[in-house]
Design an enzyme around this catalytic site. Sequence first.
Site, PDB file in Angstrom:
ATOM      1  N   CYS A  20       0.820  -1.213   0.000  1.00 26.10           N
ATOM      2  CA  CYS A  20       0.000   0.000   0.000  1.00 26.10           C
ATOM      3  C   CYS A  20       0.860   1.272   0.000  1.00 26.10           C
ATOM      4  O   CYS A  20       1.465   1.578  -1.014  1.00 26.10           O
ATOM      5  CB  CYS A  20      -0.996  -0.053   1.153  1.00 26.10           C
ATOM      6  SG  CYS A  20      -2.401   1.028   0.901  1.00 26.10           S
TER       7      CYS A  20
ATOM      8  N   HIS B 189      -3.060  -5.156   1.806  1.00 25.55           N
ATOM      9  CA  HIS B 189      -2.340  -5.383   3.073  1.00 25.55           C
ATOM     10  C   HIS B 189      -2.392  -6.844   3.510  1.00 25.55           C
ATOM     11  O   HIS B 189      -3.182  -7.185   4.391  1.00 25.55           O
ATOM     12  CB  HIS B 189      -3.011  -4.568   4.181  1.00 25.55           C
ATOM     13  CG  HIS B 189      -2.951  -3.092   4.017  1.00 25.55           C
ATOM     14  ND1 HIS B 189      -1.921  -2.334   4.494  1.00 25.55           N
ATOM     15  CD2 HIS B 189      -3.806  -2.230   3.423  1.00 25.55           C
ATOM     16  CE1 HIS B 189      -2.132  -1.060   4.222  1.00 25.55           C
ATOM     17  NE2 HIS B 189      -3.273  -0.963   3.565  1.00 25.55           N
TER      18      HIS B 189
ATOM     19  N   GLU C 153      -0.512  -8.171   5.443  1.00 24.31           N
ATOM     20  CA  GLU C 153      -0.126  -8.187   6.869  1.00 24.31           C
ATOM     21  C   GLU C 153      -1.333  -8.033   7.794  1.00 24.31           C
ATOM     22  O   GLU C 153      -1.217  -8.245   8.988  1.00 24.31           O
ATOM     23  CB  GLU C 153       0.924  -7.103   7.142  1.00 24.31           C
ATOM     24  CG  GLU C 153       0.453  -5.662   7.128  1.00 24.31           C
ATOM     25  CD  GLU C 153       0.337  -5.048   5.717  1.00 24.31           C
ATOM     26  OE1 GLU C 153       0.391  -5.796   4.712  1.00 24.31           O
ATOM     27  OE2 GLU C 153       0.168  -3.816   5.634  1.00 24.31           O
TER      28      GLU C 153
HETATM   29  N1  GLN Z   1      -3.474   6.394   0.940  1.00 24.27           N
HETATM   30  C1  GLN Z   1      -2.256   6.089   1.612  1.00 24.27           C
HETATM   31  C2  GLN Z   1      -1.082   6.855   1.025  1.00 24.27           C
HETATM   32  O1  GLN Z   1      -1.209   7.560   0.090  1.00 24.27           O
HETATM   33  C3  GLN Z   1      -1.946   4.615   1.584  1.00 24.27           C
HETATM   34  C4  GLN Z   1      -2.955   3.877   2.396  1.00 24.27           C
HETATM   35  C5  GLN Z   1      -2.439   2.647   3.066  1.00 24.27           C
HETATM   36  O2  GLN Z   1      -1.235   2.360   3.133  1.00 24.27           O
HETATM   37  N2  GLN Z   1      -3.362   1.923   3.628  1.00 24.27           N
HETATM   38  O3  GLN Z   1      -0.022   6.723   1.493  1.00 24.27           O
END
Ligand code: GLN
Length: 203
Positions: free
Chosen positions: A81, A183, A185
């Site tokens: 992410c 994710h 994790e």
């Molecule tokens: N929207 C977040 C960002 O731009 C990422 C979201 C996440 O890691 N759950 O960093």
Amino acid sequence: MTQPTVGVLALQGDVREHQRMLAEVGAQSTTVRTPAELDAVDALVLPGGESTTMWRLARTFGLLEPLRKRVAGGMPAYGSCAGMIMLADRIEGGVAGQETVGGMDITVRRNAFGRQVDSFEGDLDFPALGAGPAFHAVFIRAPWVEKVGDGVDILARVATADGGNTGNIVAVRQGRLLATSFHPELTADARVHALFLDIVKEA
Ligand code: GLN
């Protein structure tokens, strides 16, 4: 090689969850907040969280350049992410001046799935994980991969309304670099971490 040590970038984000998954697949892990700690690891996980905060803290802690050097030097890295955003060479929808570590020849769009679907879960066809059930993926204000360069393998896409896995790209690999929009994790399925550990052991 002795047992590799996998660092988890611990500036911000879901560090402990990654360490738990790494332990589950039998990897030794440690947190990384300083250039010296980065020097001591064989591979690195960049967790989910908030990429703008991670970037600012990486600058403040003098870690951005050392991270770029290690990744460019062939250190295996996995980003989930926000971590995927950090590994992207190009981002869309970043804040003014937002920088990344880079290394992956991809363009990633931040918060791509939009307000209506800030968070959602879905089953992914993820052949690189081997035979087995679909991967149940958790997305939280997730990015997607808008463009990939020639050396990048597309590992998974989200399902479309007709049930085909032909939607936006959410998992990619380029050599020793791995990234997912979601994710693993935060779930009980350790197969993505196992795949990363295989990459680390090969390296
Ligand atoms: N929207 C977040 C960002 O731009 C990422 C979201 C996440 O890691 N759950 O960093």
